[in-house]
Design an enzyme around this catalytic site. Structure first.
Site, mmCIF file in Angstrom:
data_model
loop_
_atom_site.group_PDB
_atom_site.id
_atom_site.type_symbol
_atom_site.label_atom_id
_atom_site.label_comp_id
_atom_site.label_asym_id
_atom_site.label_seq_id
_atom_site.Cartn_x
_atom_site.Cartn_y
_atom_site.Cartn_z
ATOM 1 N N GLY A 391 0.785 -1.236 0.000
ATOM 2 C CA GLY A 391 0.000 0.000 0.000
ATOM 3 C C GLY A 391 0.808 1.272 0.000
ATOM 4 N N SER A 710 22.966 -12.925 6.821
ATOM 5 C CA SER A 710 22.043 -13.480 7.812
ATOM 6 C C SER A 710 21.920 -14.996 7.742
ATOM 7 C CB SER A 710 20.654 -12.848 7.643
ATOM 8 O OG SER A 710 20.128 -13.134 6.371
ATOM 9 N N LYS A 753 10.888 -11.523 8.152
ATOM 10 C CA LYS A 753 11.314 -12.915 8.293
ATOM 11 C C LYS A 753 10.357 -13.697 9.184
ATOM 12 C CE LYS A 753 16.216 -11.790 7.622
ATOM 13 N NZ LYS A 753 17.557 -11.711 8.213
#
Length: 863
Positions: A391, A710, A753
């Site tokens: 949005g 990560s 995540k």
């Protein structure tokens, strides 16, 4: 007023007799005078002129001047005729002392007949209320002249008289015949003033004559003006004669058309050009351009007026001036500063997004307070960053509606040419303004909400860098003087509320990113998606497919089935497509004859769309063997889960990495392997495994590039799982950066995540300890329900939590006959020569409870 005009004519007829009389008495002129400003007229000494006074302060000035008996006032000229009550800065500093000879007062105006006496200069303004009163210095005419000056004055007197006489002749009776005898008027400065007063000169030119005190310079200036006027009148007479010669007796109306044709012929322009110039002049005047822009427009307009109609340069100039006249230089809309009303609009248009709404309401609150105090407001540059479908663009449109501003959207995706932003210079064929100036023209106001969509998709090549071209426009300290290459004059962008959108920040240049206030929009939870679908998507799709709420009811169970089984994204675009697919099925049923209302539940969704595309059980299947682990990653389109697979083969000191891994991700794998090698004994792995082993790590979806630090803990876990044979616990995922010393560092994108883990059916998540605050601040309690989170600082904690548990290591005693080295794992076969198994150890080995490894001492084994 007719009586005043008659008296003026009589005064003019008698002026020649009065000028030369030596008995003429000059009234005593005081040092302080009441000043009467005239809008567009200039009074000269000695001459008689009618004046009509209609402004109340100056009617009072006349009354006060007549009441004290002196009837002497100072006449000055306004610089701007439209000023109602001019101050000292609004009038010319030179004027003429006059005496009021006649006065006629009625209800609204006072009519005067005044005669000039002497020039003066304003020395000091004493008061401005209720009218101007000043201390003045009288300007005396130089009576004594040198011989050279007398000769020069005489020559100029004759030239002035001759030129003015010619003008009187060319006036065709518009000027009295006795002006032909102007040469008889003495003294010579009176003659010059009389000519300046009655010649066809502009107000500015007459003021220039009035302010020129040296007699010779004044006469030279006036002579040049008269020469020009005489040339213009001669040209007009020639045009008139030429047109009259071509006129036939039968067509008298043909005279006007021929006269107009001759005028355009003499000036070198056509009818069309004249209309263009006048139209553009009117539009430019009404556009209220700033001083610098007005100067540039006037210069171009004069240049255009001299061009031949139809020339290429004419079209270029006209296009440029049309743009200048169309821009909203002074047009703006009033902001809606009703904070509760704005909040209501934002809540109606968008579900959630509380941080963004709060930031906008804070901006409006600051603007409201500053406007009440009359202080300038600095417009922020907001940057909405988040995955597709959350949005961002529609939020910009909603902000414009809430604030009552115009909205304009500019898509920057694929823009590679700097000129698209800042425009082309007018020296190029086909040049045009940049998209920012063009957008303001289309918006129609100078303070719209200007949405720069997909700013991270800007490209750059040999044509320039559009990101650098945006630096000035998006800097609140500089954009008040934004200069477009085509416009070539500053345009104030400080009133524009710029909003940019991006899927990620990595592709945005550092200097450009520094100018923006970053606001992150993360993905939606299942509950938020269902709420958005219920409030916005379902009514929209029902309307687009010709359905009504009376015909179709879509239950929340159906929406949850769509979210969980048919979509796996951060936004709601795929969700909307699935709702549209259901609506198409329903529309077809009604088109085929169904009349009863239909309720759509999860069973109906399964019937319409088939089996779910995504199943949670796949996690259990994939991670059921050692050497496979689940990681969590962030992507520009939201969070996602990845599966890391590892295999070992016979070989030596080789690490293969596949799956389009980036440099940072490859370095994470190497760091993980180095940590495992350094801590092999502690992890239950042979210290020399690297000498006899080749490891291959693969990340599926090999066509998709992957990078980032990560996945470090996941790399460490998958290699350890492979070498120890311990499986990763089911439905467990992890993220975090790993160091060589075994520390776990924080990473970004926690909310995305965790949302991806939730969508994929993960129940246990391992996160870096320093990301605890991100979980608590960004993840709502309802999303965390049903999930277990572990926060770790060290890799050993990750392995302890992620891998299936093992029994406590047991000692297995054997009886060696000689010292020999046994490799791992020990096969289920007779032991090497010289060794014997204890019965319990043999039973454990046969049952494959634990792999058996040599502990470094010839007399003992460790499992």
């Amino acid at each position: 007023m007719d009586e005043i005009k008659t008296n003026v004519i009589e005064e003019l007829e008698n002026v020649f007799d009065q000028l030369n009389t030596e008995t003429q008495e000059t009234p005593q002129i005081p040092d302080e005078l009441n000043l009467l400003p005239l809008r567009d007229a200039v009074i000269f000494p000695v001459l008689v002129a009618p004046i009509v006074v209609g402004r109340e302060p100056y009617m009072r000035l006349i009354s006060d001047s007549v009441r004290d008996g002196s009837r002497i006032i100072g006449i000055v000229t306004q610089r701007d005729p439209t000023t109602e009550q001019p101050g000292v800065g609004d009038i010319y500093p030179t004027g003429v002392v006059v005496t009021i000879r006649m006065m006629n007062r009625n209800r609204d105006t006072t009519q005067l007949l005044v005669q000039g006496i002497q020039r003066f200069q304003i020395v000091e303004v004493l008061t401005e209320e209720p009218y101007l009163r000043a201390k003045v210095k009288l300007i005396e005419e130089a009576i004594t002249l040198s011989d050279d000056e007398q000769l020069q004055v005489e020559a100029l007197r004759r030239e002035l008289a001759g030129t003015f006489g010619k003008i009187v002749e060319l006036s065709n009776g518009d000027m009295p015949d006795h002006f032909k005898e102007i040469e008889q008027v003495t003294p010579v400065w009176t003659m010059a003033d009389m000519i300046a007063a009655h010649a066809r000169l502009s107000t500015a030119e007459k003021i220039q004559v009035l302010e020129t005190f040296p007699l010779v310079e004044r006469m030279e200036l006036l002579h040049s003006m008269l020469m020009r006027e005489a040339q213009i009148m001669e040209l007009g007479a020639n045009i008139h004669s030429q047109a009259a010669g071509e006129m036939s007796k039968a067509q008298r109306d043909y005279y006007l058309r021929e006269q107009l044709k001759v005028i355009h012929k003499e000036l070198g322009e056509g009818d069309e050009r004249g209309r263009d110039v006048e139209e553009l002049r009117e539009r430019l005047d009404s556009a209220q351009l700033p001083a610098e822009a007005q100067k540039e427009a006037d210069r171009e307009l004069e240049r255009m007026a001299r061009m031949a109609f139809g020339a290429p340069e004419y079209t270029v100039a006209r296009t440029y001036l049309d743009l200048m006249a169309s821009l909203p230089w002074a047009k703006s809309t009033k902001d809606n500063l009703d904070i509760p009303h704005v909040k209501e609009i934002l809540d109606d248009d968008h579900y959630g997004l509380d941080k963004i709404k709060d930031r906008l309401l804070e901006f409006l609150a600051v603007r409201k307070i500053k406007q009440e105090r009359g202080e300038p407001v600095r417009q922020p540059i907001l940057c909405f960053v988040g995955p597709p479908g959350v949005g961002k663009t529609s939020l910009g449109r909603s902000i414009a509606r809430a604030m009552g501003r115009e909205f304009y959207r500019l898509s920057l995706g694929g823009v590679r040419d700097e000129a698209e932003i800042r425009g082309h210079r007018r020296t190029y064929i086909g040049a045009m303004a940049g998209q920012i100036i063009t957008g303001l023209k289309r918006a129609g106001t100078n303070n719209p909400v200007f949405l720069l969509d997909e700013i991270d998709k800007l490209g750059h090549d040999h044509r320039g860098d559009p990101s650098s071209a945006l630096l000035e426009a998006l800097d609140p300290e500089q954009n008040s003087t934004f200069r477009d290459n085509y416009l070539d004059t500053p345009f104030d962008l400080s009133n524009v509320l710029f909003i940019t959108t991006a899927n990620g920040l990595e592709a945005i240049q550092g200097p450009l990113r520094d100018r923006m206030e970053i606001i992150e929009l993360t993905g939606y939870t299942e509950q938020e998606k269902v709420a958005i679908a219920r409030q916005h998507l379902v009514p929209k799709q029902l309307g687009e497919h010709g359905l009504t709420v009376e015909q179709v009811t879509i239950k929340d169970s159906a929406l949850y089935a769509l979210v969980q089984g048919h979509t796996r994204e951060a936004g709601v675009r795929s969700m909307e497509r699935q709702i549209a697919a259901v609506c198409r099925k329903v529309t077809r049923l009604f088109a085929e004859g169904r009349t009863e209302p239909l309720t759509v539940d999860k069973n109906t969704v399964a019937e319409f769309l088939g089996a779910p595309r995504y199943e949670f059980e796949e996690l259990d299947d994939i991670t059921s063997i050692p050497g496979v682990a689940t990681g969590l990653v962030w992507t520009p389109v939201g969070g996602d889960v990845i599966f890391l697979e590892a295999q070992k083969m016979e070989g030596s000191k080789t690490l293969q990495l596949t799956g389009q891994l980036g440099d940072v991700m490859q370095e994470s794998a190497k760091a993980a392997l180095s940590y495992i090698r350094a801590n092999a004994n502690e992890l239950g792995i042979p210290a020399n495994f690297w000498n006899e082993t080749e490891i291959h790590i693969h990340v599926p979806a090999g066509a998709t590039p992957k990078d980032g630090p990560s996945a470090g803990v996941t790399m460490t876990t998958v290699i350890t799982s492979l070498l120890t044979g311990r499986r990763v616990k089911p439905r467990l995922a992890m993220t975090g950066e790993v160091t060589l010393t075994g520390r776990v560092l924080p990473v970004g994108g926690i909310k995305e995540k965790v949302l991806a883990a939730k969508r994929s059916g993960v129940t246990t998540v391992i996160l870096p300890a320093r990301n605890r605050k991100d979980l608590e601040e960004d993840i709502p309690a309802e999303l965390r329900a049903g999930m277990t989170f572990h926060f770790v600082d060290a890799v050993r904690d990750v392995l302890e939590l992620a891998l299936e548990p093992v029994d406590k290591p047991r000692r297995i005693r054997v009886k060696p006959s000689t010292e020999k080295t046994v490799s791992d794992p020990l096969p289920l076969a007779p032991p090497p020569s010289g060794y014997a198994w204890e019965p319990r150890a043999l039973a454990r080995v046969r049952n494959a409870i634990l792999p058996i490894v040599f502990d470094g001492e010839p007399s003992r084994w460790r499992g």
